[in-house]
Design an enzyme around this catalytic site. Structure first.
Site, PDB file in Angstrom:
ATOM      1  N   GLU A 146       0.694  -1.529  -0.057  1.00 26.07           N
ATOM      2  CA  GLU A 146      -0.043  -0.026   0.093  1.00 26.07           C
ATOM      3  C   GLU A 146       1.478   1.253  -0.182  1.00 26.07           C
ATOM      4  OE1 GLU A 146      -1.967   2.739   0.116  1.00 26.07           O
ATOM      5  OE2 GLU A 146      -2.130   2.794   1.865  1.00 26.07           O
ATOM      6  N   CYS A 159      -3.337   7.777   3.986  1.00 27.54           N
ATOM      7  CA  CYS A 159      -3.040   6.576   2.250  1.00 27.54           C
ATOM      8  C   CYS A 159      -4.377   7.009   1.599  1.00 27.54           C
ATOM      9  CB  CYS A 159      -2.382   5.228   2.818  1.00 27.54           C
ATOM     10  SG  CYS A 159      -1.094   4.939   4.177  1.00 27.54           S
TER      11      CYS A 159
END
Length: 259
Positions: free
Chosen positions: A123, A157
């Site tokens: 990620e 994120c």
């Protein structure tokens, strides 16, 4: 209920091919959020910028919640440190998950290739769009857009850091977004009522202002913010730009800040 208090996300990784649970997992975590997986054991390296005492407290809370010894193992270090490299290369690890930078992701994949080719989940951030349609309830859309971006000082994120608004409600949205940003309470995040705390460190603080400067020079309109909040630590005013073009850095890069 107590077992869930210290967990922000619960993610289950199940091998449907072998119909078995993944046994040992290595987690490399950014300064965003901790993660708990449904596995037999895991090693979690917290980001080096996170306070060590808070990271270790997670382990204490896990034990108090009833998690058996050896299931959650917390390792300190910064980026692909010696500890992380050793764990990522270990032949007995069954799964590796990284939340971090592209450079660190490349290093982790290289270590994986040289070891046992364990499944890897990366990620590495992004530039998530937030879309406001013509028939949207503008007040609600503004609140949702602010939550999507300003949560955790923008250090998320999956932050909705690109807002696309239909031209028919564009002007109304911009004015109300500006007004909401001006009302946003900035200060000590441990105090009741505070909505936005400081950035994680001076490097991130300076990086955000470089992006702000590039947008101003590029011709976008600064509706509000764009300055330091206060005179100490790394607080940034909630910042709203309009008339942003798709090729501007602010529209293409992950800023990781309240912009």
């Amino acid at each position: 209920m107590k077992a869930l208090m210290f967990v922000l996300y619960i993610v289950c990784y199940i091998s449907f091919i072998n119909e078995s649970w993944i046994c040992t997992v290595l987690l490399l975590i950014s300064f965003g959020f901790p993660l708990l997986m449904a596995v037999q054991s895991m090693f979690m390296q917290m980001h080096g910028l996170l306070p060590t005492d808070r990271c270790l407290k997670l382990g204490i809370q896990a034990k108090e919640a009833g998690l058996p010894p050896g299931v959650l193992n917390i390792v300190s270090g910064y980026g692909p440190s010696a500890a992380a490299a050793a764990l990522a290369s270990h032949m007995d690890d069954d799964k590796l998950a990284l939340t971090g930078s592209t450079n660190t992701g490349q290093i982790v994949l290289g270590l994986d290739v040289k070891s046992n080719l364990k499944p890897v989940t990366l990620e590495l951030g992004g530039k998530s769009p937030f879309i406001v349609c013509e028939d949207a309830h503008v007040d609600e859309a503004v609140d949702l857009a602010h939550d999507a971006l300003f949560f955790n000082q923008g250090q998320c994120c999956c932050a909705g850091s690109r807002t696309f608004v239909h031209e028919r409600v564009y002007d109304e949205f911009v004015e109300k977004a500006k007004a909401r940003a001006l009302k946003r309470v900035v200060g000590d995040p441990l105090r009741k009522g505070v909505e936005q705390g400081p950035q994680v460190d001076s490097e991130q603080f300076d990086k955000i202002f470089k992006y702000i400067g590039s947008v101003v020079d590029g011709g976008a309109t600064l509706e509000t913010g764009g300055q330091r909040f206060g005179s100490i630590e790394y607080y940034i005013q909630p910042t709203v730009f309009s008339n942003v073009q798709d090729d501007m850095l602010i529209a293409t890069d992950e800023i990781f800040g309240p912009v």
